[in-house]
Write a protein that holds these residues in place. Structure first.
Motif, PDB file in Angstrom:
ATOM      1  N   SER A 144       0.821  -1.192   0.000  1.00 45.50           N
ATOM      2  CA  SER A 144       0.000   0.000   0.000  1.00 45.50           C
ATOM      3  C   SER A 144       0.865   1.256   0.000  1.00 45.50           C
ATOM      4  CB  SER A 144      -0.916  -0.015   1.222  1.00 45.50           C
ATOM      5  OG  SER A 144      -0.318   0.532   2.361  1.00 45.50           O
TER       6      SER A 144
ATOM      7  N   SER B 246       0.907   3.817   1.948  1.00 48.64           N
ATOM      8  CA  SER B 246       1.432   4.260   3.249  1.00 48.64           C
ATOM      9  C   SER B 246       2.685   3.486   3.641  1.00 48.64           C
ATOM     10  CB  SER B 246       0.363   4.148   4.337  1.00 48.64           C
ATOM     11  OG  SER B 246      -0.092   2.830   4.451  1.00 48.64           O
TER      12      SER B 246
ATOM     13  N   SER C  74      -4.719   2.085  -1.283  1.00 53.05           N
ATOM     14  CA  SER C  74      -4.911   2.488   0.107  1.00 53.05           C
ATOM     15  C   SER C  74      -6.215   1.888   0.584  1.00 53.05           C
ATOM     16  CB  SER C  74      -5.018   4.014   0.230  1.00 53.05           C
ATOM     17  OG  SER C  74      -3.842   4.631  -0.191  1.00 53.05           O
TER      18      SER C  74
ATOM     19  N   ASN D 210      -2.444   6.637   7.784  1.00 51.47           N
ATOM     20  CA  ASN D 210      -1.896   7.349   6.635  1.00 51.47           C
ATOM     21  C   ASN D 210      -2.615   8.683   6.472  1.00 51.47           C
ATOM     22  OD1 ASN D 210      -0.798   8.171   4.247  1.00 51.47           O
ATOM     23  ND2 ASN D 210      -1.640   6.520   3.021  1.00 51.47           N
TER      24      ASN D 210
END
Length: 169
Positions: free
Chosen positions: A72, A74, A99, A111
């Motif tokens: 992802s 983040s 995300s 995030n």
């Protein structure tokens, strides 16, 4: 992984960075790769499980691929500024950052990266796998009616056909 597989089907090279599901060698990750890609398409999808220097490595990927997918965003540990720098420096690269969002709209993992994506795809989590679809919430001036079946791995409705009203030079 299904997104990467679709580009592989078109023989478009994709870098897939997978931080999810316990690492690149975990059973879940290997099962996902095997379930969602084919041998033929995998040859167009180099997969990495961890980037030691994310910003620098993402910067270098543009030399060998046309699409970069990260699951992802983040976990990449890059700033919104760095992300936007990459997107504007390499506008011909298709950037796909995954995300996960909670029902209240907050992102998992805390995030707080803010960027303005071209498209936002919502993936439903229906209990029945045959009822799980990906739909567009944002597609910057383009068709929002596309409906992709994650179970059947294909678009299940006819997209609206649009013609350009101008020529691109």
């Amino acid at each position: 992984m299904q997104i990467a597989n679709s580009f592989g089907e078109a023989e478009i090279p994709v870098a897939y960075i997978d931080y999810e599901q316990g690492g690149i060698e975990s059973k879940d990750t290997l099962d996902s790769i095997n379930r969602n890609t084919t041998d033929k398409r995998r040859q167009y999808i180099p997969i990495k499980g961890y980037l030691e220097k994310p910003f620098e490595e993402l910067h270098d990927f543009y030399k060998i691929v046309k699409v970069i997918i990260a699951d992802s965003v983040s976990d990449l540990k890059i700033t919104a500024y760095q992300l936007n720098y990459l997107r504007t420096t390499y506008p011909k690269i298709i950037w796909c950052f995954i995300s996960q969002v909670k029902e209240n709209g907050a992102m998992y993992g805390g995030n707080k990266m803010a960027h303005n994506p071209t498209s936002v795809i919502h993936c439903s989590s229906h209990p029945d796998p045959k009822e799980r679809f990906a739909t567009l919430e944002k597609n910057r001036g383009n068709d929002l009616t596309l409906k992709y079946s994650m179970y059947y791995k294909k678009v299940v409705n006819e997209p609206k056909k649009r013609k350009l009203s101008f020529k691109v030079k």
